[in-house]
Scaffold this motif. Structure first.
Motif, PDB file in Angstrom:
ATOM      1  N   ASP A  68       0.808  -1.220   0.000  1.00  6.98           N
ATOM      2  CA  ASP A  68       0.000   0.000   0.000  1.00  6.98           C
ATOM      3  C   ASP A  68       0.843   1.273   0.000  1.00  6.98           C
ATOM      4  N   ASN A  69       2.070   1.196   0.485  1.00  5.66           N
ATOM      5  CA  ASN A  69       2.874   2.407   0.671  1.00  5.66           C
ATOM      6  C   ASN A  69       3.779   2.733  -0.512  1.00  5.66           C
ATOM      7  N   TYR A  70       3.707   1.898  -1.550  1.00  5.85           N
ATOM      8  CA  TYR A  70       4.551   2.106  -2.725  1.00  5.85           C
ATOM      9  C   TYR A  70       3.700   2.175  -3.989  1.00  5.85           C
ATOM     10  N   GLU A  71       4.221   2.914  -4.963  1.00  6.61           N
ATOM     11  CA  GLU A  71       3.600   3.027  -6.285  1.00  6.61           C
ATOM     12  C   GLU A  71       4.446   2.237  -7.279  1.00  6.61           C
ATOM     13  N   MET A  72       3.796   1.482  -8.153  1.00  5.16           N
ATOM     14  CA  MET A  72       4.511   0.730  -9.168  1.00  5.16           C
ATOM     15  C   MET A  72       4.848   1.644 -10.350  1.00  5.16           C
ATOM     16  N   LEU A  73       6.112   1.662 -10.751  1.00  2.39           N
ATOM     17  CA  LEU A  73       6.507   2.453 -11.910  1.00  2.39           C
ATOM     18  C   LEU A  73       6.195   1.677 -13.190  1.00  2.39           C
ATOM     19  N   SER A  74       6.058   2.401 -14.277  1.00  2.00           N
ATOM     20  CA  SER A  74       5.658   1.773 -15.541  1.00  2.00           C
ATOM     21  C   SER A  74       6.842   1.224 -16.327  1.00  2.00           C
ATOM     22  N   CYS A  75       8.047   1.356 -15.783  1.00  3.35           N
ATOM     23  CA  CYS A  75       9.232   0.890 -16.506  1.00  3.35           C
ATOM     24  C   CYS A  75      10.221   0.259 -15.531  1.00  3.35           C
ATOM     25  N   GLY A  76      11.239  -0.399 -16.099  1.00  2.53           N
ATOM     26  CA  GLY A  76      12.292  -0.989 -15.285  1.00  2.53           C
ATOM     27  C   GLY A  76      12.050  -2.416 -14.848  1.00  2.53           C
ATOM     28  N   MET A 184       8.139   2.658  -5.974  1.00  2.92           N
ATOM     29  CA  MET A 184       8.678   3.883  -5.391  1.00  2.92           C
ATOM     30  C   MET A 184       7.749   4.348  -4.276  1.00  2.92           C
ATOM     31  N   ARG A 185       8.330   4.823  -3.212  1.00  6.49           N
ATOM     32  CA  ARG A 185       7.551   5.235  -2.047  1.00  6.49           C
ATOM     33  C   ARG A 185       6.532   6.314  -2.441  1.00  6.49           C
ATOM     34  N   LYS A 186       5.258   6.080  -2.117  1.00  5.52           N
ATOM     35  CA  LYS A 186       4.188   6.990  -2.525  1.00  5.52           C
ATOM     36  C   LYS A 186       4.381   8.400  -1.983  1.00  5.52           C
ATOM     37  N   SER A 187       4.932   8.501  -0.791  1.00  6.55           N
ATOM     38  CA  SER A 187       5.071   9.812  -0.148  1.00  6.55           C
ATOM     39  C   SER A 187       6.024  10.740  -0.891  1.00  6.55           C
ATOM     40  N   LEU A 188       6.808  10.200  -1.832  1.00  5.55           N
ATOM     41  CA  LEU A 188       7.738  11.034  -2.597  1.00  5.55           C
ATOM     42  C   LEU A 188       7.012  11.892  -3.632  1.00  5.55           C
ATOM     43  N   GLY A 189       5.804  11.507  -3.997  1.00  9.59           N
ATOM     44  CA  GLY A 189       4.995  12.354  -4.869  1.00  9.59           C
ATOM     45  C   GLY A 189       5.079  12.014  -6.346  1.00  9.59           C
ATOM     46  N   ARG A 190       4.011  12.377  -7.049  1.00 12.94           N
ATOM     47  CA  ARG A 190       3.865  12.020  -8.460  1.00 12.94           C
ATOM     48  C   ARG A 190       4.939  12.638  -9.347  1.00 12.94           C
ATOM     49  N   ASP A 191       5.340  13.865  -9.069  1.00 16.07           N
ATOM     50  CA  ASP A 191       6.351  14.513  -9.909  1.00 16.07           C
ATOM     51  C   ASP A 191       7.659  13.730  -9.910  1.00 16.07           C
ATOM     52  N   LEU A 192       8.042  13.226  -8.741  1.00 19.25           N
ATOM     53  CA  LEU A 192       9.284  12.462  -8.655  1.00 19.25           C
ATOM     54  C   LEU A 192       9.136  11.095  -9.318  1.00 19.25           C
ATOM     55  N   PHE A 193       7.922  10.512  -9.256  1.00 19.49           N
ATOM     56  CA  PHE A 193       7.686   9.242  -9.959  1.00 19.49           C
ATOM     57  C   PHE A 193       7.958   9.419 -11.455  1.00 19.49           C
ATOM     58  N   ILE A 194       7.391  10.481 -12.020  1.00 19.30           N
ATOM     59  CA  ILE A 194       7.534  10.730 -13.455  1.00 19.30           C
ATOM     60  C   ILE A 194       8.998  10.973 -13.810  1.00 19.30           C
ATOM     61  N   GLU A 195       9.695  11.711 -12.954  1.00 22.28           N
ATOM     62  CA  GLU A 195      11.109  11.979 -13.205  1.00 22.28           C
ATOM     63  C   GLU A 195      11.932  10.692 -13.136  1.00 22.28           C
ATOM     64  N   ALA A 196      11.620   9.835 -12.160  1.00 20.46           N
ATOM     65  CA  ALA A 196      12.338   8.563 -12.027  1.00 20.46           C
ATOM     66  C   ALA A 196      12.109   7.677 -13.246  1.00 20.46           C
ATOM     67  N   GLU A 197      10.871   7.635 -13.733  1.00 22.24           N
ATOM     68  CA  GLU A 197      10.585   6.845 -14.932  1.00 22.24           C
ATOM     69  C   GLU A 197      11.387   7.363 -16.125  1.00 22.24           C
ATOM     70  N   GLY A 198      11.516   8.673 -16.221  1.00 24.00           N
ATOM     71  CA  GLY A 198      12.288   9.252 -17.315  1.00 24.00           C
ATOM     72  C   GLY A 198      13.755   8.865 -17.252  1.00 24.00           C
ATOM     73  N   ILE A 199      14.330   8.867 -16.056  1.00 23.39           N
ATOM     74  CA  ILE A 199      15.740   8.504 -15.910  1.00 23.39           C
ATOM     75  C   ILE A 199      15.951   7.019 -16.189  1.00 23.39           C
ATOM     76  N   ILE A 200      15.020   6.172 -15.735  1.00 19.84           N
ATOM     77  CA  ILE A 200      15.148   4.735 -16.002  1.00 19.84           C
ATOM     78  C   ILE A 200      15.122   4.479 -17.508  1.00 19.84           C
ATOM     79  N   ARG A 201      14.229   5.152 -18.210  1.00 22.32           N
ATOM     80  CA  ARG A 201      14.168   4.970 -19.669  1.00 22.32           C
ATOM     81  C   ARG A 201      15.447   5.475 -20.340  1.00 22.32           C
ATOM     82  N   LYS A 202      15.968   6.586 -19.869  1.00 26.91           N
ATOM     83  CA  LYS A 202      17.243   7.083 -20.402  1.00 26.91           C
ATOM     84  C   LYS A 202      18.363   6.081 -20.127  1.00 26.91           C
ATOM     85  N   SER A 203      18.317   5.458 -18.953  1.00 25.50           N
ATOM     86  CA  SER A 203      19.343   4.491 -18.583  1.00 25.50           C
ATOM     87  C   SER A 203      19.290   3.257 -19.480  1.00 25.50           C
TER      88      SER A 203
END
Length: 265
Positions: A68-76, A184-203
């Motif tokens: 419940d405390n984590y959000e699943m990212l769409s990549c990685g 990714m921990r939900k408390s970090l917020g949606r903006d950081l989720f999107i940024e993390a997904e972008g970096i994973i795709r770049k990686s």
């Protein structure tokens, strides 16, 4: 001063391929964050997620569906396209195995075995890389192999009892098999989720384009050091769903919930 963010990932070739360029500083980092990476076994990662032990974690797909405390990212993530865990034993096993070495009871592999096996068995949890020796030494009758070990079971002298990748393919109408995902921990917020997904795709893209720069780190962390096995592992579990699981991946996760009994629908 930048805030520190902890990412816990497995040292298996598909994960180090996906995250390698990020780890090596080839694609930058999250804004206002300094990401620190640690490498852990899959069962340890699943347990870390239960206790909230890291901000970004690679976990088994069935574990991600329970949190419940984590959000699943769409990549990685790791999705098998016909490939998957394998139940193996020494040649000449009489009947069905009574004692099976498993890579943790929170793993997708274990959940699939429970759904597929039409016989009772005793589970013996251990680190995934310890399972082949446990089979060879007679500590267990059979073992559930994942990661690199599932690709070289014949070279280890084992016979396959059940190919869960192929079992899933039939049961799911040829859906990709969700084995592991990034949360990714939900408390970090949606903006950081999107940024993390972008970096994973770049990686991922950087690993494709500059594999020679990422390969040394991948090999230094791999259990099987043969280049052929490492490359086969990456081909098996890094694919379009790793870049973006999309509707196909989301649908596959729903099928996984039903097949493994996480939902009664």
């Amino acid at each position: 001063m930048k805030k520190s963010l902890l990412a816990a990932i497995s040292p298996c070739p598909n994960d180090t391929y996906i995250f390698g360029a990020w780890v090596l500083g080839m694609v930058g980092d999250l804004s206002e964050m300094r990401t620190r990476f640690v490498w852990e076994d899959v069962q340890t990662l699943n347990e870390m997620a239960e206790s909230g032990g890291a901000d970004i974690i690679k976990v088994s797909a069935v574990q991600a569906l329970k949190l419940d405390n984590y959000e699943m990212l769409s990549c990685g993530g790791a999705f098998g396209l016909g490939d998957g865990p394998k139940l193996v034993a020494r040649p000449g096993l009489n009947g069905t195995p009574e004692k099976i070495g498993v890579p943790g009871t929170l793993t997708t592999a274990y959940a699939l075995l429970g759904a597929a096996a039409d016989f009772d068995f005793e589970s013996v949890p251990m680190f995934f890389h310890e399972i082949p020796d446990a089979i060879s030494n007679g500590l267990v009758d059979a073992g559930l192999l994942i990661h690199e070990t599932a690709l070289v079971y014949e070279e280890m002298g084992f016979e396959m009892i059940l190919d869960l990748g192929q079992w899933w393919k039939v049961r799911s109408d040829d859906s990709p098999l969700p084995l592991g995902v990034i949360i990714m921990r939900k408390s970090l917020g949606r903006d950081l989720f999107i940024e993390a997904e972008g970096i994973i795709r770049k990686s991922i893209t950087a690993a494709e384009e500059k594999y020679d720069q990422v390969r040394p780190m991948i090999k230094s962390l791999a259990r099987e050091l043969d280049d052929r096995v490492i490359d086969e592992h990456i081909r098996a579990y890094v694919n379009d769903c790793s870049y973006d699981m999309g509707d196909k991946g989301v649908s596959a996760l729903s099928v996984l919930k039903k097949i493994t009994g996480l939902t009664n629908e």
